[in-house]
Design a protein around this motif. Structure first.
Motif, PDB file in Angstrom:
ATOM      1  N   ASP A   1      34.293  67.716  79.692  1.00  0.00           N
ATOM      2  CA  ASP A   1      33.837  69.048  79.276  1.00  0.00           C
ATOM      3  C   ASP A   1      32.676  68.911  78.287  1.00  0.00           C
ATOM      4  OD1 ASP A   1      35.705  70.017  80.984  1.00  0.00           O
ATOM      5  OD2 ASP A   1      36.735  71.297  79.542  1.00  0.00           O
TER       6      ASP A   1
ATOM      7  N   ASN B   1      37.312  69.167  83.842  1.00  0.00           N
ATOM      8  CA  ASN B   1      37.239  70.189  84.882  1.00  0.00           C
ATOM      9  C   ASN B   1      35.928  70.985  84.792  1.00  0.00           C
ATOM     10  OD1 ASN B   1      38.595  71.089  82.380  1.00  0.00           O
ATOM     11  ND2 ASN B   1      38.569  73.093  83.357  1.00  0.00           N
TER      12      ASN B   1
ATOM     13  N   ASP C   1      35.643  67.356  74.786  1.00  0.00           N
ATOM     14  CA  ASP C   1      35.392  68.808  74.793  1.00  0.00           C
ATOM     15  C   ASP C   1      34.252  69.217  73.846  1.00  0.00           C
ATOM     16  OD1 ASP C   1      37.678  70.174  76.553  1.00  0.00           O
ATOM     17  OD2 ASP C   1      38.530  68.443  75.520  1.00  0.00           O
TER      18      ASP C   1
ATOM     19  N   HIS D   1      41.325  63.658  80.769  1.00  0.00           N
ATOM     20  CA  HIS D   1      40.875  64.928  80.175  1.00  0.00           C
ATOM     21  C   HIS D   1      42.052  65.892  79.954  1.00  0.00           C
ATOM     22  CE1 HIS D   1      38.310  68.280  79.149  1.00  0.00           C
ATOM     23  NE2 HIS D   1      38.935  69.023  80.044  1.00  0.00           N
TER      24      HIS D   1
HETATM   25 MN   LIG Z   1      38.795  71.227  80.002  1.00  0.00          MN
END
Ligand SMILES: [Mn+2]
Length: 235
Positions: A36, A63, A8, A122
């Motif tokens: 991400d 995502n 992330d 993730h």
């Molecule tokens: Mn995410």
């Protein structure tokens, strides 16, 4: 074996550079980038940094990587500000960056001495949009993990570090390098010997803010405010 899991990053290049410096100082032999990567204020800078390691680091898709690379819109179920940032991020990236994001694998799996079978995803093992939090109910987690045999699952997506024994597994959240909640520094995981250690690398937040505000990202003031004063709740 020393392994760093950096999740992330969310388009915060100053935080990423600080983490990479510490990862190198710790002499990590493997680095897993947990998805991400670019959704955020500095997508191009982050991709240019990461592309220096494209043949040595291992990557998985988040995502937001799919949403940026395929320009997900409101029609695809995104909130309007998310869609606006998806398009803007995609516009900052080269064709090579976008195909790299589109081709990211869903997971990485590794047998680690002293720890056993470790799965890196993730969100959850079944879905990269599924959140596992420090307080997610065990029954929900059972459903998410039942199809994997790994005894340790490393995840991210919810931007807050935790380490839980739940549903017969050890589930460890790496936290977020660049859009953290409940932490001021850039969060990641350092796996060495049989230990999984949460790390929080201090970085030059004001430098990041300055670069973000000099850029053209929609909602850049909100990103700057977020990294100056990270919220206590994750996304
Ligand atoms: Mn995410």
């Amino acid at each position: 074996m020393k392994i760093a899991a950096i999740y992330d990053i969310h388009g915060n290049n100053v935080a990423l550079e600080a983490v990479l410096t510490e990862v190198a100082n710790e002499k990590a032999e493997k680095v897993i980038v947990g998805g991400d990567l670019v959704w955020g204020p500095q997508p191009r800078e982050v991709m240019e940094t990461l592309m220096r390691y494209k043949d040595t680091f291992l990557f998985i898709m988040g995502n937001a990587d799919r949403e940026v690379a395929h320009r997900y819109s409101i029609e695809d179920g995104c909130q309007d500000f998310v869609a606006e940032i998806n398009y803007w991020c995609a516009d900052q990236l080269t064709r090579e960056h976008l195909s790299f994001l589109k081709e990211l694998p869903e997971r990485q799996r590794m047998a680690i001495n002293g720890l056993g079978d470790v799965l890196f995803v993730h969100g959850s093992p079944r879905n990269d949009e599924e959140a596992i939090r420090a307080d997610t109910d065990e029954r929900e987690i059972n459903e998410m993990v039942k199809d994997t045999e790994a005894n340790i699952i490393v995840c991210g997506h919810t931007h807050i570090q935790f380490d839980r024994l739940v549903a017969g597994r050890r589930i460890v959240n790496a936290g977020s390098v660049g859009l953290q909640s409940k932490a001021k520094g850039a969060c990641w995981l350092f796996i060495h010997d049989d230990e999984i250690e949460h790390k929080e690398t201090q970085y030059d937040i004001e430098k990041a803010v300055k670069e973000i505000l000099q850029g053209t990202c929609p909602y850049k003031e909100d990103f700057a405010e977020h990294i100056r004063n990270p919220p206590n709740i994750g996304p």
